[in-house]
Write an enzyme that holds these catalytic residues in place. Structure first.
Site, PDB file in Angstrom:
ATOM      1  N   ASN A  38       0.857  -1.178   0.000  1.00 26.40           N
ATOM      2  CA  ASN A  38       0.000   0.000   0.000  1.00 26.40           C
ATOM      3  C   ASN A  38       0.898   1.235   0.000  1.00 26.40           C
ATOM      4  OD1 ASN A  38      -1.740   2.224   0.999  1.00 26.40           O
ATOM      5  ND2 ASN A  38      -3.249   0.595   1.170  1.00 26.40           N
ATOM      6  N   HIS A  39       0.576   2.200  -0.839  1.00 26.54           N
ATOM      7  CA  HIS A  39       1.406   3.391  -1.003  1.00 26.54           C
ATOM      8  C   HIS A  39       1.114   4.516  -0.011  1.00 26.54           C
ATOM      9  CE1 HIS A  39       2.131   2.202  -5.464  1.00 26.54           C
ATOM     10  NE2 HIS A  39       3.143   1.827  -4.712  1.00 26.54           N
TER      11      HIS A  39
END
Length: 158
Positions: A38-39
């Site tokens: 997840n960024h």
């Protein structure tokens, strides 16, 4: 039935970032945006020029709060198989009326993905005095490049 986390909001919060509901990795670790691909955290830390991203969740939350940012989810609970928002059923929204009364300094909501915005606006509409920004989801299911996500996310902070 899965449940969201409590809000991470303080009396200094001006920007509230809203997801829809934590995914499996986040629920297992009891931490927002815990999936390693997840960024979210990388985007936030990059935007505020504070790399590397802390590995300690409480330090991440402190970092947000130091920058007047709060974190929560639109949904309090729901039924969902897997982590994808498209599988959400039987949802209940969090109590935003009480949140905004308790924390009147919130003037901006940043939605982490279109689904969080869809669920929120369906229940609450446009709240006077609050500006909405709908950002691309930071989820690994969104295949947009990190660089493109970062560029778009930067538009709501600076």
């Amino acid at each position: 039935m899965i449940r969201s986390f409590p809000p991470f909001v303080s009396s200094h919060t001006e920007i509230l970032i809203l997801g829809t509901m934590p995914g499996i990795a986040s629920l297992e670790k009891q931490e927002y945006y815990a999936h390693p691909r997840n960024h979210f955290w990388k985007i936030i830390y990059t935007l505020f020029d504070n790399m590397p991203v802390s590995a300690v969740f409480n330090e991440k939350i402190s970092f947000l709060q130091d920058n007047r940012i709060g974190l929560w989810d639109v949904l309090e609970n729901c039924d969902r198989k897997g982590s994808l928002d498209v599988h959400i059923k039987n949802q209940t929204e969090n109590d935003f009326e009480s949140l905004f009364l308790e924390f009147p300094g919130i003037t901006k909501i940043v939605f982490n993905g279109k689904e969080s915005y869809r669920y929120f606006s369906k229940k609450f509409g446009q709240i006077e005095g609050i500006t909405y920004y709908v950002m691309p989801s930071t989820s690994p299911a969104n295949t947009m490049s990190f660089e493109n996500k970062l560029k778009i996310w930067s538009s709501c902070f600076f």
